[in-house]
Design an enzyme around this catalytic site. Structure first.
Site, PDB file in Angstrom:
ATOM      1  N   ASP A   1       0.755  -1.155   0.045  1.00 21.07           N
ATOM      2  CA  ASP A   1      -0.268   0.124  -0.049  1.00 21.07           C
ATOM      3  C   ASP A   1       0.731   1.267  -0.031  1.00 21.07           C
ATOM      4  OD1 ASP A   1       0.899  -0.442   2.468  1.00 21.07           O
ATOM      5  OD2 ASP A   1      -0.809   0.376   3.656  1.00 21.07           O
ATOM      6  N   GLU A   2       2.296   1.105  -0.313  1.00 20.61           N
ATOM      7  CA  GLU A   2       3.065   2.449  -0.237  1.00 20.61           C
ATOM      8  C   GLU A   2       4.194   2.316  -1.214  1.00 20.61           C
ATOM      9  OE1 GLU A   2       5.252   3.766   3.289  1.00 20.61           O
ATOM     10  OE2 GLU A   2       4.713   1.865   4.088  1.00 20.61           O
TER      11      GLU A   2
END
Length: 376
Positions: A106-107
């Site tokens: 997610d990043e």
């Protein structure tokens, strides 16, 4: 004038929980906890912002989360779905640059200094990416940090969550760092924060006053990292093929145990899995770490560093037995066991043996070249 990178850090907002809320409209606006069964030994993998208002956070025991918010919806993780969405998001990143360094599902960091669309504004690129993510993923949002190095970009992405953007230019950086609470510095955990507070270091301005020598004396090698980031220096490049600094396996037991023979059986299985994983990834490390979490959630680690790379499960388990004997396991019941190999070596060998990967920091003033574009 000198070269200034333009780096974006994209961080999805409550990613796992947001995916669950997207796929089940009845969960929107509700406290959602992705993790294990609250009646078992599971932990919180992620939670929605609605759940965070109750003090719930990742890595918390699900039983504790249930006590804080019994009305929460507990959902088992669906990693296949999260990976699919993560792939969609990364495809958006690659429309702008090939310099993409994923940190997790997610990043990621993006270096857009020289991008595929020829855009001069990193802020504009970050805004476009965030808009595309909403469209492509069916409503999921992301926050972004834009700055001239990785440290500041990552801190910035957390400043205006959820669904926000923060830009820190070279001119803004000194004042931003000065007012930043020490707990917000990436790499400063609770224990380090307490040590710094005891030294009178509460903000970036306080940290900046401490000499390099004193920080290294107080915190070891990582003290140099704290010194550099306090002065806004971080010349680590975005690495598209970034490799993990460690590889390990751990297991949360179904019930607390104090039988060390049973622990050895479990650790033997973990050792085989770690050795197999290292072979698959063609990684070789020197440092072996045993992790033991007692029934009261106190966690201890014991490590040993070998002169030669760790290559077999038999080497791992032999060392782990000695490390386990150096803990209170058996005297105190244990709820989690883990094995990690780190201190990896470069895959290339020379005549003198294995060569370790370089340290991340260099002198930024010696790594500069002309730059004519100062727009953000």
């Amino acid at each position: 004038m000198y070269f200034i990178r333009k780096i974006i850090h994209i961080d999805m907002d409550a990613f796992y929980a947001s995916v669950e809320q997207r796929d089940n409209p009845q969960l929107k606006g509700r406290p959602v906890i992705v993790g294990g069964d609250p009646s078992s030994r599971g932990v919180v993998a992620a939670c929605s912002y609605e759940a965070r208002r109750f003090g719930i956070h990742s890595a918390m025991a699900c039983a504790t989360a249930y006590r804080l918010c019994p009305q929460a919806f507990f959902i088992r993780p669906r990693f296949d779905v999260y990976k699919t969405v993560s792939h969609q998001i990364r495809e958006i990143f690659f429309q702008y640059t090939d310099l993409v360094e994923p940190l997790s599902l997610d990043e990621a960091f993006l270096d857009v200094t020289h991008n595929k669309l020829g855009l001069s504004s990193a802020t504009q690129i970050a805004q476009q990416i965030r808009t595309q993510i909403v469209h492509v993923t069916g409503g999921l949002t992301a926050s972004a940090g834009v700055s001239f190095n990785k440290f500041l970009a990552k801190v910035a992405s957390d400043c205006n969550k959820p669904n926000g953007i923060t830009v820190i230019t070279p001119d803004d950086a000194p004042a931003f760092i000065d007012q930043l609470p020490i707990r917000r510095f990436f790499g400063v955990g609770r224990v380090t924060e307490e040590r710094m507070l005891n030294l009178g270091i509460k903000t970036g301005a306080d940290l900046k006053k401490i000499s390099l020598e004193r920080l290294v004396q107080s915190f070891g090698k990582v003290g140099a990292y704290y010194y550099h980031i306090a002065h806004g220096r971080d010349d680590r490049p975005v690495q598209p093929n970034r490799t993990h600094k460690s590889y390990g396996k751990e297991i949360t037991l179904t019930s607390d145990i104090d039988d060390t023979h049973q622990m050895i059986v479990i650790l033997d299985d973990l050792a085989r899995k770690v050795a197999d994983g290292l072979r698959r990834e063609d990684r070789q490390g020197l440092t072996l770490t045993l992790k033991v979490k007692y029934h009261d959630f106190q966690t201890v680690t014991r490590s040993v560093t070998f002169p030669e790379p760790i290559t077999s499960s038999s080497t791992i388990i032999a060392a782990v037995k000695k490390l386990l004997a150096n803990t209170d396991a058996g005297k105190i019941k244990v709820r989690l066991l883990g094995i990690t190999v780190s201190n990896f070596l470069d895959a290339q060998q020379n005549s003198n043996g294995w060569v370790q990967l370089p340290l991340p920091f260099k002198d930024p003033d010696k790594n500069c070249w002309p730059d004519n574009d100062r727009s953000w």
